[in-house]
Enzyme design. Structure first.
Site, PDB file in Angstrom:
ATOM      1  N   ARG A 112      -1.941  -1.705  -4.076  1.00 37.71           N
ATOM      2  CA  ARG A 112      -2.945  -0.641  -4.157  1.00 37.71           C
ATOM      3  C   ARG A 112      -2.488   0.354  -5.214  1.00 37.71           C
ATOM      4  O   ARG A 112      -1.426   0.953  -5.108  1.00 37.71           O
ATOM      5  CB  ARG A 112      -3.089   0.073  -2.818  1.00 37.71           C
ATOM      6  N   ASN A 132       0.858  -1.179   0.000  1.00 39.17           N
ATOM      7  CA  ASN A 132       0.000   0.000   0.000  1.00 39.17           C
ATOM      8  C   ASN A 132       0.895   1.229   0.000  1.00 39.17           C
ATOM      9  O   ASN A 132       1.357   1.684   1.052  1.00 39.17           O
ATOM     10  CB  ASN A 132      -0.928  -0.009   1.215  1.00 39.17           C
ATOM     11  N   HIS A 142     -10.501   6.139  -2.655  1.00 38.05           N
ATOM     12  CA  HIS A 142     -10.657   5.402  -1.388  1.00 38.05           C
ATOM     13  C   HIS A 142     -11.578   4.193  -1.558  1.00 38.05           C
ATOM     14  O   HIS A 142     -12.150   3.702  -0.583  1.00 38.05           O
ATOM     15  CB  HIS A 142     -11.229   6.290  -0.266  1.00 38.05           C
ATOM     16  N   GLU A 191      -7.645  -1.900   4.336  1.00 33.71           N
ATOM     17  CA  GLU A 191      -7.470  -1.981   2.894  1.00 33.71           C
ATOM     18  C   GLU A 191      -6.675  -3.217   2.503  1.00 33.71           C
ATOM     19  O   GLU A 191      -6.851  -3.758   1.407  1.00 33.71           O
ATOM     20  CB  GLU A 191      -6.768  -0.725   2.381  1.00 33.71           C
ATOM     21  N   ARG A 232      -5.910  19.575   1.982  1.00 35.37           N
ATOM     22  CA  ARG A 232      -6.649  19.810   0.747  1.00 35.37           C
ATOM     23  C   ARG A 232      -7.930  20.575   1.039  1.00 35.37           C
ATOM     24  O   ARG A 232      -8.612  20.327   2.032  1.00 35.37           O
ATOM     25  CB  ARG A 232      -6.982  18.476   0.074  1.00 35.37           C
TER      26      ARG A 232
END
Length: 341
Positions: free
Chosen positions: A47, A8, A136, A323, A193
């Site tokens: 990922r 990942n 995501h 994940e 962000r």
């Protein structure tokens, strides 16, 4: 095939996990050098942030796929190169072990056109493959699956809150809407962000203030969000009653309500990710704003479990982000399609 090495690679971090046949974590590290001393995996799952319109499921990486992934870098310039660097480095370490790419955008390919389409000229949409991709997806897929197992809910909103943050509306196990769009900049207020801003503001800054597109992009990506509102990107350092917290919670709550519209209702709300799992104050404040939808929590600060208040119409859960499990699942599925390679 039993053992899967999950890679990942984020924009600023690398997480490596070796999962056994029963998904037990056998090894964990954040440095590729440590992997050299681990038992060899049977497969490697990566990922990859962006799959574009071509990759809608996990795929076995071959030279053609690797080239195609590189061509998608323009759609995610901050994230895709790190993912591909991880892919190349691990492939060099294990050249004979099959590698599978698992995409953050793939879960959202089921979003209907009404939610995925921007109201811009068709020639732009077609020529540049402009649509709301969402991100995501690995986290949202795994979280929503876990919520459905625990509650039986069909209409679920998952809130992945971390340095990056997004919501997803899930109906019967399929993504039907999400807050991120063509890029991971759209949607919620995040650590650095901005989330969604008026596109007219971007044009105004370039035309009237003489800022270059690069300067605007850098500011919206790296010097906005909580950092701009509170002087820190770390939510733990932000006062619960500050303007920064109010803006952050307002955007989440308003977007949950929007996602509920897309799902045709709300039966379960799940928080995941670093903030979602650890910031009980955020969960409580969001729930207060969503009381009209039947959301109410009795939150003791758990990082894994149900926090639904008694008699609440909507079940609220905290689900640890895994994940790695979703990547391992996708890796095994892709290899099964290719005859167990």
């Amino acid at each position: 095939m039993t053992r899967v090495l999950v890679v990942n690679a984020g924009s600023s971090s690398l997480k490596l996990r070796l999962l056994g046949a029963d998904d037990t974590v056998e090894r964990s590290a954040e440095d590729l050098a440590e992997v050299r001393d681990w038992p060899a995996p049977d497969a490697v799952g990566h990922r990859i942030v962006h799959g574009g319109t071509r990759f809608t499921d996990p795929v076995l990486v071959d030279p053609d796929v690797r080239t195609a992934l590189d061509e998608l870098t323009a759609l995610a310039p901050l994230h895709q190169p790190k993912s591909l660097d991880g892919l190349d480095a691990v492939s060099e370490l294990y050249p004979d072990v099959p590698a599978v790419a698992c995409f953050d955008t793939a879960f959202h390919t089921t979003i209907p056109d009404a939610a995925a389409t921007y109201a811009i000229p068709a020639q732009w949409r077609e020529r540049y493959a402009i649509r709301r991709y969402g991100f995501h997806g690995l986290s949202h897929a795994g979280c929503s699956r876990r919520v459905a197992e625990l509650t039986g809910a069909r209409r679920i909103v998952t809130a992945h809150l971390g340095a990056g943050a997004s919501l997803c509306a899930v109906l019967d196990g399929r993504s039907v809407d999400t807050t991120m769009g063509f890029t991971p900049l759209e949607g919620l207020v995040m650590a650095t962000r901005s989330g969604s801003v008026d596109p007219g503001l971007v044009l105004w800054l370039t035309e009237h203030e003489g800022l270059s597109p690069h300067e605007v992009a850098e500011t919206l990506e790296k010097r906005s969000g909580l950092l701009a509102l509170a002087g820190t990107a770390d939510l733990r350092e932000i006062d619960a009653d500050s303007l920064a917290m109010q803006v952050y919670v307002h955007r989440i709550a308003a977007s949950v309500a929007s996602m509920a519209v897309s799902a045709g209702g709300l039966e379960a709300l799940a928080f995941t990710g670093g903030v979602g799992e650890n910031a009980a104050v955020v969960r409580t404040k969001v729930a207060e704003r969503l009381a009209f939808l039947g959301v109410a929590v009795d939150d003791d600060g758990t990082t894994d479990g149900e926090v639904t208040a008694r008699d609440a119409a909507v079940r609220t859960l905290v689900v640890p982000a895994r994940e790695d499990l979703e990547i391992a699942r996708g890796t095994r599925a892709a290899l099964h399609v290719h005859g167990g390679r």
